[in-house]
Structures are given as C-alpha cells and as structure tokens.
Design a protein around this motif. Structure first.
Motif, PDB file in Angstrom:
ATOM      1  N   GLN A 266      -2.164   2.345   5.969  1.00  0.00           N
ATOM      2  CA  GLN A 266      -2.676   1.237   6.775  1.00  0.00           C
ATOM      3  C   GLN A 266      -4.209   1.163   6.767  1.00  0.00           C
ATOM      4  O   GLN A 266      -4.785   0.123   7.089  1.00  0.00           O
ATOM      5  CB  GLN A 266      -2.177   1.343   8.204  1.00  0.00           C
TER       6      GLN A 266
ATOM      7  N   LEU B 248      -2.586  -6.504   8.888  1.00  0.00           N
ATOM      8  CA  LEU B 248      -1.525  -5.515   8.709  1.00  0.00           C
ATOM      9  C   LEU B 248      -0.221  -6.099   9.238  1.00  0.00           C
ATOM     10  O   LEU B 248      -0.106  -6.452  10.410  1.00  0.00           O
ATOM     11  CB  LEU B 248      -1.874  -4.223   9.448  1.00  0.00           C
TER      12      LEU B 248
ATOM     13  N   GLU C  78      -6.289  -9.277   5.227  1.00  0.00           N
ATOM     14  CA  GLU C  78      -6.695  -8.157   6.074  1.00  0.00           C
ATOM     15  C   GLU C  78      -5.723  -7.894   7.228  1.00  0.00           C
ATOM     16  O   GLU C  78      -5.900  -6.938   7.999  1.00  0.00           O
ATOM     17  CB  GLU C  78      -8.105  -8.392   6.642  1.00  0.00           C
TER      18      GLU C  78
ATOM     19  N   THR D  89      -9.433  -1.927  -0.314  1.00  0.00           N
ATOM     20  CA  THR D  89      -8.602  -2.581  -1.324  1.00  0.00           C
ATOM     21  C   THR D  89      -9.032  -4.029  -1.519  1.00  0.00           C
ATOM     22  O   THR D  89      -9.181  -4.505  -2.655  1.00  0.00           O
ATOM     23  CB  THR D  89      -7.121  -2.526  -0.920  1.00  0.00           C
TER      24      THR D  89
ATOM     25  N   TYR E 289       0.844  -1.193   0.000  1.00  0.00           N
ATOM     26  CA  TYR E 289       0.000   0.000   0.000  1.00  0.00           C
ATOM     27  C   TYR E 289       0.883   1.248   0.000  1.00  0.00           C
ATOM     28  O   TYR E 289       1.831   1.340   0.787  1.00  0.00           O
ATOM     29  CB  TYR E 289      -0.905   0.040   1.239  1.00  0.00           C
TER      30      TYR E 289
ATOM     31  N   SER F 239       0.200  -5.752   3.900  1.00  0.00           N
ATOM     32  CA  SER F 239      -0.753  -6.636   4.579  1.00  0.00           C
ATOM     33  C   SER F 239      -0.726  -8.019   3.949  1.00  0.00           C
ATOM     34  O   SER F 239      -0.318  -8.189   2.790  1.00  0.00           O
ATOM     35  CB  SER F 239      -2.182  -6.082   4.517  1.00  0.00           C
TER      36      SER F 239
ATOM     37  N   ILE G 129      -6.672  -0.923   3.579  1.00  0.00           N
ATOM     38  CA  ILE G 129      -6.784  -2.382   3.457  1.00  0.00           C
ATOM     39  C   ILE G 129      -8.196  -2.847   3.125  1.00  0.00           C
ATOM     40  O   ILE G 129      -8.408  -3.593   2.161  1.00  0.00           O
ATOM     41  CB  ILE G 129      -6.277  -3.070   4.746  1.00  0.00           C
ATOM     42  N   LYS G 130      -9.177  -2.446   3.913  1.00  0.00           N
ATOM     43  CA  LYS G 130     -10.537  -2.973   3.750  1.00  0.00           C
ATOM     44  C   LYS G 130     -11.089  -2.705   2.353  1.00  0.00           C
ATOM     45  O   LYS G 130     -11.602  -3.617   1.687  1.00  0.00           O
ATOM     46  CB  LYS G 130     -11.473  -2.364   4.801  1.00  0.00           C
TER      47      LYS G 130
END
Length: 226
Positions: free
Chosen positions: A187, A23, A21, A193, A5, A18, A190-191
């Motif tokens: 950070q 990290l 999900e 993505t 990311y 990550s 993530i969700k």
C-alpha cells in the motif's frame, strides 16, 4: 489508472490495488513462516474482489523489488512478470525500503533508517531524509557494531523494521526511536510507482531481476552413505 502492487520481500505477504493515487484495497499478512508461495495469488484475488474490479482492468503492475528474502523476491518477481506478460502491461519496480519509510515522512525526523534483518548481526539498510524521503545513504548490507550509525548521533532518527530490535541493543544514539513492527507493504508503493509511470521508467520484463543485494547461498546436502 488501475495498478496492482505486489510486495513479498519480507515476512509480510502484501498485495494492493489503486486507481491512480487512491488505494482501493490492501490484503496482507505477516507470517514467521514466509507464506508467499501459499498466499500471494489468493491475496491478489481477494484484493481485486475488494476493489471491485477484474484482473483485465489492471493497467500496470508494481513490485517491491527488495532487498529481502531471496525466495520471497523470486516468488513476487515471477508473479509480477506473469501478470505483465498475460495482461500486456508495464512493470514498475520500487526499492522495498521506500515503502517502509513512507508512513513516517514529514513527522519531524531528520532521518528515517529502514532495517531488514539479514540474520546474525547483519541488516539490509539505507538512510533517507525524514522530510523528503530522498535517499541519503544507498542500500547496503551492514554488519552492526557499537559504532554503526554514529554519524547520526546528533540527529533525530527513526529506525524501522525487524532489524531495529538488535540494532537498539548495540548502538547508543540519544535521539533515536525504534519501531520493529514495520515491514515493506504494497500500500505504500503507490506514490513512487505513479512517479515512475509518469516518467515512463519501466522495467524490461524479460531481463528484470529482483534486488537481491547478496548472492543466494544454499545448503549443500551431504551424500548419504550406502
């Protein structure tokens, strides 16, 4: 799936890794001098080292696409494209404002409003549902005045971002809270993505451009007189 990311749209140069999900590592620094060109690739190396993986294990790259700093976005997009080309992996792009609201969802706010300082009395902003994170008002460049956001006066609203300080000085909303120390962060990509990857919603690497929102206006140098 191991994902890299990159978020460089603001004063916060931010890189994360990550595994789905989970990290694994985040490396970021807020600098008034916008150090993306100096720091980004070092941060990628450090994040990979912290995650305990090699660059060859990365299976997708996610980029905070803006809006924000024109130069920062150019640097982030160029790097993301380079990684995707070299690794032959897909590129996902997420509105940078979505990473600003992510930590505050589900905290009893009716709406969360990110505010990115765009100089003078202008901000880049949008309005999101405080529970679901759904976009209510699309991203726009907004010139602030005393009537800005008055449609939210009866709602519990959280304003986040480096544009929150000047917004607080101008508008009068009785139920509003402000947090000006929030910047887009890798950070919190993530969700959204993972959702795009599941839907196979990838960018065309060759033609992808960041979400500049406004055209870049450079300063033309005066010709020196002989």
């Amino acid at each position: 799936m191991k994902i890299l990311y990159i978020e460089t749209s603001s004063k916060n140069c931010s890189v994360a890794i990550s595994d789905d999900e989970n990290l694994l590592c985040v490396c970021e620094e807020v600098s008034e001098n916008y150090k993306q060109s100096e720091s980004l690739h070092s941060f990628v190396e450090w994040a990979l080292e912290g995650a305990g993986i090699s660059i060859k294990e990365i299976e997708a790259v996610s980029l905070g696409k803006g809006p924000g700093s024109y130069t920062g976005l150019r640097i982030g997009a160029s790097s993301a494209k380079g990684f995707c080309y070299g690794l032959k992996v897909p590129l996902v792009a997420i509105n940078s404002m979505e990473s600003m609201i992510e930590p505050f969802l589900g905290q009893n706010y009716d709406y969360i409003v990110p505010l990115i300082d765009a100089r003078r009395m202008e901000v880049y902003t949008a309005v999101y549902d405080g529970e679901t994170g759904k976009e209510v008002v699309p991203t726009e460049a907004k010139v602030l005045d005393e009537h800005s956001f008055e449609e939210l006066k009866d709602k519990k609203v959280l304003f986040v971002g480096d544009g929150a300080a000047k917004t607080k000085e101008i508008i009068q909303l009785p139920h509003a809270e402000y947090n000006e120390k929030i910047y887009p962060s890798a950070q919190y990509l993530i969700k959204n993505t993972l959702k795009k990857i599941e839907e196979k919603d990838f960018e065309d690497i060759a033609y992808f451009e960041p979400f500049y929102l406004k055209d870049f206006h450079g300063v033309k140098k005066k010709k020196s007189e002989d």
